[in-house]
Design a protein around this motif. Structure first.
Motif, PDB file in Angstrom:
ATOM      1  N   ALA A 637      -2.586  13.311   7.179  1.00 31.99           N
ATOM      2  CA  ALA A 637      -1.288  12.639   7.068  1.00 31.99           C
ATOM      3  C   ALA A 637      -0.397  13.125   8.190  1.00 31.99           C
ATOM      4  CB  ALA A 637      -0.640  12.926   5.718  1.00 31.99           C
ATOM      5  N   LYS A 638       0.400  12.224   8.727  1.00 33.39           N
ATOM      6  CA  LYS A 638       1.305  12.528   9.824  1.00 33.39           C
ATOM      7  C   LYS A 638       2.688  11.985   9.476  1.00 33.39           C
ATOM      8  CE  LYS A 638       2.574  13.525  14.147  1.00 33.39           C
ATOM      9  NZ  LYS A 638       2.708  14.899  14.638  1.00 33.39           N
ATOM     10  N   TYR A 639       3.754  12.811   9.760  1.00 35.66           N
ATOM     11  CA  TYR A 639       5.119  12.456   9.382  1.00 35.66           C
ATOM     12  C   TYR A 639       6.017  12.460  10.621  1.00 35.66           C
ATOM     13  CZ  TYR A 639       3.202  13.794   4.853  1.00 35.66           C
ATOM     14  OH  TYR A 639       2.422  13.896   3.739  1.00 35.66           O
ATOM     15  N   TRP A 640       6.876  11.421  10.698  1.00 32.30           N
ATOM     16  CA  TRP A 640       7.845  11.325  11.788  1.00 32.30           C
ATOM     17  C   TRP A 640       9.232  11.018  11.212  1.00 32.30           C
ATOM     18  CZ3 TRP A 640       3.140   8.734  12.040  1.00 32.30           C
ATOM     19  CH2 TRP A 640       2.267   9.115  13.070  1.00 32.30           C
ATOM     20  N   PRO A 641      10.249  11.805  11.545  1.00 36.67           N
ATOM     21  CA  PRO A 641      11.620  11.411  11.172  1.00 36.67           C
ATOM     22  C   PRO A 641      12.078  10.287  12.088  1.00 36.67           C
ATOM     23  CG  PRO A 641      11.664  13.445  12.438  1.00 36.67           C
ATOM     24  CD  PRO A 641      10.212  13.103  12.232  1.00 36.67           C
ATOM     25  N   ILE A 642      12.664   9.255  11.511  1.00 33.28           N
ATOM     26  CA  ILE A 642      13.056   8.091  12.318  1.00 33.28           C
ATOM     27  C   ILE A 642      14.558   8.077  12.552  1.00 33.28           C
ATOM     28  CG2 ILE A 642      12.982   5.573  12.479  1.00 33.28           C
ATOM     29  CD1 ILE A 642      10.558   5.575  10.713  1.00 33.28           C
ATOM     30  N   PHE A 648       8.790   8.151   8.415  1.00 31.43           N
ATOM     31  CA  PHE A 648       7.607   7.289   8.454  1.00 31.43           C
ATOM     32  C   PHE A 648       6.367   8.168   8.453  1.00 31.43           C
ATOM     33  CE2 PHE A 648       4.330   5.021  10.933  1.00 31.43           C
ATOM     34  CZ  PHE A 648       4.170   3.916  10.106  1.00 31.43           C
ATOM     35  N   SER A 649       5.361   7.768   7.696  1.00 29.14           N
ATOM     36  CA  SER A 649       4.126   8.548   7.633  1.00 29.14           C
ATOM     37  C   SER A 649       2.920   7.625   7.547  1.00 29.14           C
ATOM     38  CB  SER A 649       4.129   9.499   6.430  1.00 29.14           C
ATOM     39  OG  SER A 649       4.186   8.778   5.210  1.00 29.14           O
ATOM     40  N   VAL A 650       1.815   8.115   8.071  1.00 29.73           N
ATOM     41  CA  VAL A 650       0.526   7.435   7.936  1.00 29.73           C
ATOM     42  C   VAL A 650      -0.458   8.440   7.342  1.00 29.73           C
ATOM     43  CG1 VAL A 650       0.914   5.848   9.858  1.00 29.73           C
ATOM     44  CG2 VAL A 650      -0.162   8.054  10.295  1.00 29.73           C
ATOM     45  N   ARG A 651      -1.437   7.921   6.638  1.00 24.50           N
ATOM     46  CA  ARG A 651      -2.440   8.791   6.031  1.00 24.50           C
ATOM     47  C   ARG A 651      -3.794   8.110   6.090  1.00 24.50           C
ATOM     48  NH1 ARG A 651      -3.739   6.907   0.983  1.00 24.50           N
ATOM     49  NH2 ARG A 651      -2.280   5.381   0.085  1.00 24.50           N
ATOM     50  N   GLY A 652      -4.830   8.917   6.056  1.00 20.95           N
ATOM     51  CA  GLY A 652      -6.187   8.403   6.067  1.00 20.95           C
ATOM     52  C   GLY A 652      -7.086   9.258   5.203  1.00 20.95           C
ATOM     53  N   ASN A 653      -8.126   8.653   4.658  1.00 18.28           N
ATOM     54  CA  ASN A 653      -9.062   9.360   3.792  1.00 18.28           C
ATOM     55  C   ASN A 653     -10.441   8.739   3.990  1.00 18.28           C
ATOM     56  OD1 ASN A 653     -10.463  10.693   1.809  1.00 18.28           O
ATOM     57  ND2 ASN A 653      -9.298   9.849   0.091  1.00 18.28           N
ATOM     58  N   ALA A 732     -10.116   4.807   3.091  1.00 14.18           N
ATOM     59  CA  ALA A 732      -8.779   4.581   2.522  1.00 14.18           C
ATOM     60  C   ALA A 732      -7.728   5.007   3.528  1.00 14.18           C
ATOM     61  CB  ALA A 732      -8.598   5.358   1.210  1.00 14.18           C
ATOM     62  N   GLY A 733      -6.570   4.419   3.436  1.00 11.57           N
ATOM     63  CA  GLY A 733      -5.463   4.771   4.328  1.00 11.57           C
ATOM     64  C   GLY A 733      -4.198   4.085   3.878  1.00 11.57           C
ATOM     65  N   GLY A 734      -3.142   4.358   4.590  1.00  9.37           N
ATOM     66  CA  GLY A 734      -1.882   3.731   4.227  1.00  9.37           C
ATOM     67  C   GLY A 734      -0.734   4.187   5.085  1.00  9.37           C
ATOM     68  N   MET A 735       0.405   3.540   4.897  1.00  8.28           N
ATOM     69  CA  MET A 735       1.642   3.876   5.586  1.00  8.28           C
ATOM     70  C   MET A 735       2.754   3.953   4.557  1.00  8.28           C
ATOM     71  SD  MET A 735       1.426   1.389   8.941  1.00  8.28           S
ATOM     72  CE  MET A 735       1.351  -0.084   7.916  1.00  8.28           C
ATOM     73  N   GLU A 736       3.732   4.807   4.831  1.00 11.36           N
ATOM     74  CA  GLU A 736       4.880   4.927   3.933  1.00 11.36           C
ATOM     75  C   GLU A 736       6.144   5.083   4.747  1.00 11.36           C
ATOM     76  OE1 GLU A 736       4.703   7.913   0.975  1.00 11.36           O
ATOM     77  OE2 GLU A 736       3.305   6.804  -0.315  1.00 11.36           O
ATOM     78  N   LEU A 737       7.209   4.550   4.209  1.00 12.31           N
ATOM     79  CA  LEU A 737       8.537   4.753   4.765  1.00 12.31           C
ATOM     80  C   LEU A 737       9.388   5.373   3.660  1.00 12.31           C
ATOM     81  CD1 LEU A 737      10.498   4.357   7.164  1.00 12.31           C
ATOM     82  CD2 LEU A 737      11.129   2.175   6.140  1.00 12.31           C
ATOM     83  N   ALA A 738       9.622   6.693   3.764  1.00 18.19           N
ATOM     84  CA  ALA A 738      10.412   7.401   2.759  1.00 18.19           C
ATOM     85  C   ALA A 738      11.892   7.130   2.989  1.00 18.19           C
ATOM     86  CB  ALA A 738      10.132   8.897   2.824  1.00 18.19           C
ATOM     87  N   ILE A 739      12.593   6.792   1.910  1.00 21.06           N
ATOM     88  CA  ILE A 739      14.001   6.405   1.963  1.00 21.06           C
ATOM     89  C   ILE A 739      14.832   7.517   1.337  1.00 21.06           C
ATOM     90  CG2 ILE A 739      15.664   4.625   1.300  1.00 21.06           C
ATOM     91  CD1 ILE A 739      13.250   2.759   0.859  1.00 21.06           C
ATOM     92  N   LEU A 753       8.647   3.044   0.503  1.00 25.35           N
ATOM     93  CA  LEU A 753       7.954   1.772   0.635  1.00 25.35           C
ATOM     94  C   LEU A 753       6.564   2.074   1.171  1.00 25.35           C
ATOM     95  CD1 LEU A 753      10.817  -0.276   2.338  1.00 25.35           C
ATOM     96  CD2 LEU A 753      10.198  -0.313  -0.083  1.00 25.35           C
ATOM     97  N   PHE A 754       5.543   1.412   0.649  1.00 24.96           N
ATOM     98  CA  PHE A 754       4.180   1.779   1.048  1.00 24.96           C
ATOM     99  C   PHE A 754       3.319   0.550   1.289  1.00 24.96           C
ATOM    100  CE2 PHE A 754       3.938   1.427  -3.587  1.00 24.96           C
ATOM    101  CZ  PHE A 754       2.793   0.657  -3.761  1.00 24.96           C
TER     102      PHE A 754
END
Length: 816
Positions: A637-642, A648-653, A732-739, A753-754
């Motif tokens: 998983a990788k996290y970036w402050p926007i 914003f984060s992306v993850r993979g499995n 598996a994978g995904g993206m998220e935008l933490a609010i 949001l995912f």
């Protein structure tokens, strides 16, 4: 005006009272009218004594001094023979002070203000002090933008010359900004300029936000942002000529007008570096991001200063000063910049001190420090030390200060202040999951055992899927070099059918140990060795003759387990092909060895806003096990402050497994004889015989913690009745935008949001991108006292007939 009038009347009173007493020699002094104050207190303040000659002048002085004490509201002098009689009327004492109506400001803060002003229980009541307090409270609320505040003070007289003071506050609402008008901006629009404003007009849909609330501090900060906006774009002569703030008649609406002069755009002419250059000039120049020929930018100049200061701070120059000196050529609209470097003395660390660790031993914190005592000061080492401590689970906050040592100019101390969170828990509770149902748990967990940083745990849980007993121990610093060592014992009973997996149950006990070795600051290598014994209850019961007579008649029947029709899992266990699943075919001994690499650069263990976390694991059943196989898995998983708290984060499995023994080659098991599944699932997902990775080690997909919007463990290969059986290969994978949390900011609450995607395949050769399922939606995670509460609302896409979808999913509570 009222106070001036009171002062004049008091002076006239003193004059009349003093003038009414004829001069005489004082033989004795008597005080009348005292209730609470002793005569000794009067004599301490009285500038007269026995034997003194009383004159109008010193009589006035005596009255004045007694008034100054604040104890009396009336003082007069009289004479009885040669006795001076002092008549006083005491001010009432404050019996009680009550506060009501205050919510925005805590009562402790208001009472601190009252105490500083001099209005508290037991003090002498003074109306002027009460008025001053009322004005101060109004001022406090004004600073918050509550201009409709009303402070009502009520004084009630009590017996024995006492009063009760009631302060009733109507705070009103915070005034909101209704309009912002910037006058004089010709190059940029109001919308562009106000993007970074903290005090701005609140959008109607942000009904929970405090964005539009006004305060003087916000406005001052926004005016500085306005100035920076232009200076960062070359407008060196930019000026804010005036700022007007007007309030609506109801004191709820704020209107702001700022008059600005933009000026001309300036470019960069020449960039120099002078001073005491303790680092090669070429190295320093690479740190300067503003270059000749560019448009002047104060932001780039400040960033260049920070870059140079940071590299000096990392080699011991803690108090380095880099001063950018600008020479403005207004005729040619150019700016020359000279970065003057004054590194100061090189500084080393005298002492590292820890504060707030009442439970945790100093050595637990000290081993996380990357800044050492006696070493040169390094800002990067201090920052890294802070991050390492923040990632420990038993500290709420970590703060570090570096004050200079008094009397020296080359030494500093490092003061580490921590706020500990409860590291131990004894929990008896209930939880609920849509898959596991009701979860009863008993757990004793101590992440910081007797302050040593060691982890010790005992857990018991029971649900319709799993019942387990776990004992764990881990010492993260088994050696001083940071090598960890841990042990575990586990027993569990697992009902796969209740977990949406093809019907079978299992019981397992296991034990093992593991070691971890730090490779770098963020890289870790772990290895473990364990033993597991698993027994499977799979298939269906069937009666068979256990004993025959001489004529072939059955004398005794017995129940045996045979492969279930349409079940490729039970069919794969019939290795000898006799149609019976013997106990030996359903029991497995595994000598398990694992090796994993992990990299964790997140800035917080719970809700990170930057950094990454990755884990690559190899798990294998060693020779001598009932089955020999291996599993390789990767999670990242990788996290970036926007912007404005958005992350914003992306993850993979990825997961893959296979066997390396000859079981499949030697097996006489027969595939199920069904071409079309009994159900509405995809026929291409039908598994006829499990090969490769043993099915009790399969990967699964779907669920609130995996691929949201789909029922837990339901995606991928199926048996003849469309029940999930898992597979050897998972994607598996995904993206998220933490609010930012709108109603309650806290490290334990998260809204995001995912978009999720993933699927499980029978083996790697069966991979088809078109089969990947997906979903998007909203998730809420709250670290509640009972454990994590996870709620998600998802909209599946690319779902196929037969997929078990769920829009709303949730779970709460925790198990070991």
């Amino acid at each position: 005006m009222i106070r001036l009038l009171a002062l004049v009347l008091s002076c006239l009173l003193w004059a009349n009272t003093a003038g009414a007493v004829e001069p005489f020699t004082i033989r004795d002094i008597r005080v009348e009218g005292l209730q609470r104050i002793s005569e000794g207190t009067i004599y301490n303040y009285l500038p007269l004594d026995r034997g003194d000659q009383l004159t109008p002048a010193n009589a006035r002085s005596a009255i004045r001094e007694l008034y100054r004490t604040g104890f009396f509201q009336d003082v007069s002098l009289a004479r009885e023979g040669n006795i001076l009689v002092i008549n006083v009327q005491e001010r009432p004492a404050i019996a009680n002070v009550s506060l009501s109506g205050n919510k925005a400001i805590k009562e402790e803060e208001l009472r601190r203000v009252m105490f500083d002003i001099g209005l508290s229980e037991g003090e002498v009541f003074d109306r002027l002090v009460l008025d001053r307090l009322s004005q101060e409270l109004v001022k406090q609320y004004y600073s918050q933008g509550r201009y409709a505040v009303n402070v009502d003070t009520r004084v009630t007289e009590l017996e024995r010359n006492r009063v009760r003071v009631a302060i009733v506050i109507d705070e009103g609402d915070v005034a909101e900004i209704r309009h912002i008008n910037i006058v004089g901006n010709e190059t940029f629009t109001d919308k562009d300029i106000r993007k970074e404003f903290e005090a701005d007009i609140k959008p109607f849909w942000k009904f929970w936000s405090k964005e539009g609330q006004y305060s003087r501090e916000k406005l001052s900060g926004d005016m500085e942002k306005l100035r920076s906006y232009y200076l960062d774009r070359g407008y060196v002569d930019f000026n804010i000529e005036s700022t007007q703030v007007s309030i609506g008649p109801e004191k709820q609406d704020i209107y702001i007008t700022a008059n600005v002069v933009e000026g001309d755009v300036y470019g960069v002419d020449e960039v120099q570096i002078t001073g005491d250059l303790v680092i090669d000039e070429g190295t320093l120049r690479r740190l300067i991001i503003t270059q000749p020929g560019e448009i002047f930018s104060r932001k780039k100049v400040e960033q260049s200063v920070e870059n140079i200061t940071a590299i000096l701070a990392n080699i011991g120059y803690a108090f380095a000063n880099v001063n950018p000196i600008t020479d403005v050529d207004r005729d040619n609209r150019l700016v020359s910049i000279n970065f003057f470097v004054d590194p100061g003395k090189r500084v080393y660390i005298r002492r590292i001190q820890f504060v707030g660790n009442s439970k945790t031993k100093d050595e637990v914190l000290r081993r996380e420090m990357r800044q050492m005592e006696g070493a040169w000061f390094s800002q990067s080492a201090i920052d890294r030390s802070r991050v390492r401590m923040q990632r420990l689970t038993y500290f709420e906050t970590v703060e570090m200060e570096t004050p200079a040592v008094p009397g020296t100019d080359d030494q500093v101390d490092v003061i580490v202040t921590v706020s500990e969170r409860p590291a131990g828990s004894f929990t008896v509770g209930l939880g609920y999951s849509q898959v596991q149902g009701l979860i009863a748990s008993l757990s004793i967990q101590q992440d910081n055992f007797i302050g040593s940083g060691k982890r010790l745990g005992l857990g018991i849980s029971h649900s319709k899927i799993i019942s387990s007993l776990n004992i764990t121990y881990n010492n993260p610093y088994w050696t001083d070099e940071g090598v960890s060592r841990g042990f575990f014992m586990r027993y569990q009973e697992f009902d796969q059918g209740a977990a949406n997996i093809s019907t079978f149950t299992s019981s397992e006990w296991a034990l093992g140990m593991n070691f971890g070795v730090p490779i770098t600051e963020v890289d870790y290598l772990r290895s473990g060795l364990g033993y597991r014994n698993s027994q499977l209850n799979i298939g269906r019961f069937q009666t068979e003759c256990a004993e025959f007579d001489e004529e072939g008649n059955c004398l005794r029947f017995e129940f045996v387990l045979v492969p279930s029709p349409g079940d490729p899992l039970s069919a794969s266990l019939d290795a000898n092909g006799d149609g019976v699943l013997s106990p030996d075919e359903r029991e497995f001994d595994v000598l398990d060895w694992s090796l994993s690499w992990s990299r964790d650069s997140r800035n917080h263990f719970l809700n990170p806003t930057r950094g990454s976390a990755q884990t690559l694991t190899l798990q294998t059943a060693l020779p001598g096990s009932t089955r020999q196989y291996y599993k390789i898995s990767y999670r990242g998983a990788k996290y970036w402050p926007i912007w404005a708290g958005l992350v914003f984060s992306v993850r993979g499995n990825l997961g893959y497994g296979d066997s390396y023994d000859s079981y499949d080659k030697d097996s006489l098991a027969t595939p199920i004889d069904i071409e079309v599944p009994i159900g509405d699932c995809d026929p291409s997902d039908l598994m006829r015989l499990d090969t490769g990775l043993p099915f009790y080690e399969h990967f699964y997909s779907g669920g609130v913690r995996d691929l949201r919007g789909y029922d837990d463990n339901t995606l991928g290969p199926k048996d003849a009745f469309c029940r999930s059986v898992g597979g050897d290969f998972k994607v598996a994978g995904g993206m998220e935008l933490a609010i930012p949390t709108p109603f309650a900011a806290g490290s334990g609450t998260r809204i995001a949001l995912f978009v999720d995607t993933g699927y499980v395949y029978e083996n790697i050769k069966a991979f088809e991108a078109s089969k990947l399922r997906g979903s998007f939606g909203l998730s809420v995670t709250w670290e509640a006292p009972i454990g994590p509460i996870v709620i998600s609302y998802a909209f599946p896409f690319n779902d196929q007939p037969g997929d078990r979808t769920e829009d709303l999913q949730f779970s709460f509570g925790t198990t070991f």
